[in-house]
Scaffold this motif. Sequence first.
Motif, PDB file in Angstrom:
ATOM      1  N   UNK A 199       1.566  -7.325   2.684  1.00  0.00           N
ATOM      2  CA  UNK A 199       1.200  -6.321   3.700  1.00  0.00           C
ATOM      3  C   UNK A 199      -0.026  -5.584   3.227  1.00  0.00           C
ATOM      4  N   UNK A 200      -1.024  -5.512   4.099  1.00  0.00           N
ATOM      5  CA  UNK A 200      -2.258  -4.803   3.741  1.00  0.00           C
ATOM      6  C   UNK A 200      -2.589  -3.776   4.815  1.00  0.00           C
ATOM      7  N   UNK A 201      -3.313  -2.721   4.447  1.00  0.00           N
ATOM      8  CA  UNK A 201      -3.642  -1.698   5.449  1.00  0.00           C
ATOM      9  C   UNK A 201      -4.390  -2.295   6.644  1.00  0.00           C
ATOM     10  N   UNK A 202      -4.009  -1.812   7.823  1.00  0.00           N
ATOM     11  CA  UNK A 202      -4.738  -2.229   9.047  1.00  0.00           C
ATOM     12  C   UNK A 202      -6.062  -1.496   9.088  1.00  0.00           C
ATOM     13  N   UNK A 243      -1.637  -2.252  -0.847  1.00  0.00           N
ATOM     14  CA  UNK A 243      -0.817  -3.244  -0.153  1.00  0.00           C
ATOM     15  C   UNK A 243       0.511  -3.434  -0.859  1.00  0.00           C
ATOM     16  N   UNK A 244       1.318  -4.331  -0.296  1.00  0.00           N
ATOM     17  CA  UNK A 244       2.628  -4.619  -0.903  1.00  0.00           C
ATOM     18  C   UNK A 244       2.833  -6.123  -0.922  1.00  0.00           C
ATOM     19  N   UNK A 245       3.563  -6.584  -1.912  1.00  0.00           N
ATOM     20  CA  UNK A 245       3.824  -8.025  -2.022  1.00  0.00           C
ATOM     21  C   UNK A 245       5.303  -8.227  -2.264  1.00  0.00           C
ATOM     22  N   UNK A 246       5.900  -9.193  -1.556  1.00  0.00           N
ATOM     23  CA  UNK A 246       7.300  -9.518  -1.852  1.00  0.00           C
ATOM     24  C   UNK A 246       7.484 -11.030  -1.773  1.00  0.00           C
ATOM     25  N   UNK A 303      -1.451 -16.372 -11.497  1.00  0.00           N
ATOM     26  CA  UNK A 303      -1.739 -16.362 -10.061  1.00  0.00           C
ATOM     27  C   UNK A 303      -1.072 -15.204  -9.332  1.00  0.00           C
ATOM     28  N   UNK A 304       0.267 -15.151  -9.399  1.00  0.00           N
ATOM     29  CA  UNK A 304       0.964 -14.090  -8.656  1.00  0.00           C
ATOM     30  C   UNK A 304       0.709 -12.694  -9.246  1.00  0.00           C
ATOM     31  N   UNK A 305       0.634 -12.556 -10.580  1.00  0.00           N
ATOM     32  CA  UNK A 305       0.257 -11.232 -11.091  1.00  0.00           C
ATOM     33  C   UNK A 305      -1.102 -10.760 -10.570  1.00  0.00           C
ATOM     34  N   UNK A 306      -2.044 -11.692 -10.390  1.00  0.00           N
ATOM     35  CA  UNK A 306      -3.356 -11.304  -9.852  1.00  0.00           C
ATOM     36  C   UNK A 306      -3.174 -10.791  -8.423  1.00  0.00           C
ATOM     37  N   UNK A 307      -2.350 -11.523  -7.640  1.00  0.00           N
ATOM     38  CA  UNK A 307      -2.126 -11.107  -6.248  1.00  0.00           C
ATOM     39  C   UNK A 307      -1.454  -9.731  -6.224  1.00  0.00           C
ATOM     40  N   UNK A 308      -0.472  -9.563  -7.088  1.00  0.00           N
ATOM     41  CA  UNK A 308       0.293  -8.323  -7.125  1.00  0.00           C
ATOM     42  C   UNK A 308      -0.621  -7.132  -7.448  1.00  0.00           C
ATOM     43  N   UNK A 309      -1.458  -7.341  -8.458  1.00  0.00           N
ATOM     44  CA  UNK A 309      -2.372  -6.275  -8.891  1.00  0.00           C
ATOM     45  C   UNK A 309      -3.408  -5.971  -7.804  1.00  0.00           C
ATOM     46  N   UNK A 310      -3.950  -7.028  -7.225  1.00  0.00           N
ATOM     47  CA  UNK A 310      -4.970  -6.838  -6.182  1.00  0.00           C
ATOM     48  C   UNK A 310      -4.340  -6.155  -4.962  1.00  0.00           C
ATOM     49  N   UNK A 311      -3.094  -6.528  -4.636  1.00  0.00           N
ATOM     50  CA  UNK A 311      -2.420  -5.902  -3.489  1.00  0.00           C
ATOM     51  C   UNK A 311      -2.218  -4.418  -3.762  1.00  0.00           C
ATOM     52  N   UNK A 356      -7.721  -6.933   8.374  1.00  0.00           N
ATOM     53  CA  UNK A 356      -7.147  -5.945   7.445  1.00  0.00           C
ATOM     54  C   UNK A 356      -8.274  -5.105   6.863  1.00  0.00           C
ATOM     55  N   UNK A 357      -7.875  -4.002   6.240  1.00  0.00           N
ATOM     56  CA  UNK A 357      -8.855  -3.094   5.631  1.00  0.00           C
ATOM     57  C   UNK A 357      -8.666  -3.196   4.130  1.00  0.00           C
ATOM     58  N   UNK A 358      -9.579  -3.923   3.499  1.00  0.00           N
ATOM     59  CA  UNK A 358      -9.332  -4.320   2.118  1.00  0.00           C
ATOM     60  C   UNK A 358     -10.651  -4.665   1.436  1.00  0.00           C
ATOM     61  N   UNK A 359     -10.653  -4.672   0.112  1.00  0.00           N
ATOM     62  CA  UNK A 359     -11.846  -5.117  -0.619  1.00  0.00           C
ATOM     63  C   UNK A 359     -11.989  -6.642  -0.406  1.00  0.00           C
ATOM     64  N   UNK A 360     -13.138  -7.099   0.105  1.00  0.00           N
ATOM     65  CA  UNK A 360     -13.272  -8.529   0.442  1.00  0.00           C
ATOM     66  C   UNK A 360     -13.026  -9.456  -0.746  1.00  0.00           C
TER      67      UNK A 360
END
Length: 384
Positions: free
Chosen positions: A377-380, A360-363, A347-355, A271-275
Amino acid sequence: MNQEPVPIERLNFFLEKLELDDRAQERLAPWRQIFLEHSEEFGREFCGYFLGIARTKQIIEQGEYLPNLEKVLGSWFHALFKEEFSAGFLNYLWNSGVRHVRLNLDQRFVNLGYAMARQFCHRLVSQEIPVEEQEAVIEVVDRMLDFCVLVATDSFITTTFRCDRRMIEGIAHQVRNPITIIGGSIRRLQKKTEPGSPAYIAYEMVLKENERLERMMGDISMYTGLFQEEPLAKVCDLGEFLALAHRWVVQRGLMEDMAWQPELAPGYDKVYCDPQDLEAMLCYLLENAAEAADQQDPLLEVATGPDPDGHRVKLTIRNNGNTPEPMHMDDILSPFHSSKPMGTGLGLPIVFLAARRNLGRLSLDPRPGGGAVCRLSLPAPPVE
Ligand code: HEM
């Protein structure tokens, strides 16, 4: 209040995007003097305008800013047309945003001020500049004011957010020391009691709550840290990052006996994302899924594949156990909402914000048969 460094590079980027270059300055040059001559008038008109609004009148009068404010605004107008966006002017402009935050001035009034400045300039142009030149001059002046609005807004957001962040970080820092002291003292007291005795069990409970607080402080630092810098996207190997996250979750005493076989579909393993953001997202997602899984017969499956929109890679995490109700999704993603007795609710708010900051998207949906299906889902990676 310590000051954040002025982001000169970002401001220069805005200048470049608005094409406020030498050509624009040249176009304005023959008419510059007209604007300079009206600086004082602008200061007076500006103050008259804002003395006509109850809230800004109160700020101006209570702080006894008149007649200085007329001079301040007159000088700003003068510098705008004199200084051609020198580094000194950019600093000055940025610091006016910081000053307004300190004055508790609503940013909407500042924007209104810029709308007023625009009207003032348009009027000057129509009164003092030959008709055939007016359009070209207005076009440059509008871009100059657009730039000032951008800088003022950027400064406002950065300064206000920085105050909130400092506050949260300060609290987290202050709370950490007592937590460590309480933990140490309780452990010492517990050692003096018989395992299984009511006192031992009571100490155990206090220790668990203390650990939860300790984790919460760590999670709060992570959450606020996500606001600190712009994400820096790189091509990241999902296999490597999943292995890292798995080790982290095992260290936290979870997933030790669970099967671990992530299935990375060919072509969907990067994926193309901040490590750093990716690491945080995967750690918290796995931890969350492992904690919520059926503790007798836990199931945790991880797989990647294409996302319907074609430009993203979808990571799916399935577990069994508790099923989230769809209507609780908003709650689950809000900070400090936790259905788990020992959860921090971050935990999940951190994931949501980082996504979100990585585009990205989180569901999270119920899994047929019990448990949940979480999709990230994160950018390819960009095509070379
Ligand atoms: C076009 C919009 C505005 C611009 C360009 C602007 C610009 C500035 C600048 C350059 C400073 C001086 C900053 C410094 O030297 O630290 C300042 C300070 C100030 N501004 Fe604004 N401002 C705007 C809108 C407003 C509005 C709407 C108010 C309404 C009350 C306001 C009230 C003040 C006050 C009270 C000060 C402090 C003056 C002092 O310390 O004597 N500004 N502003």
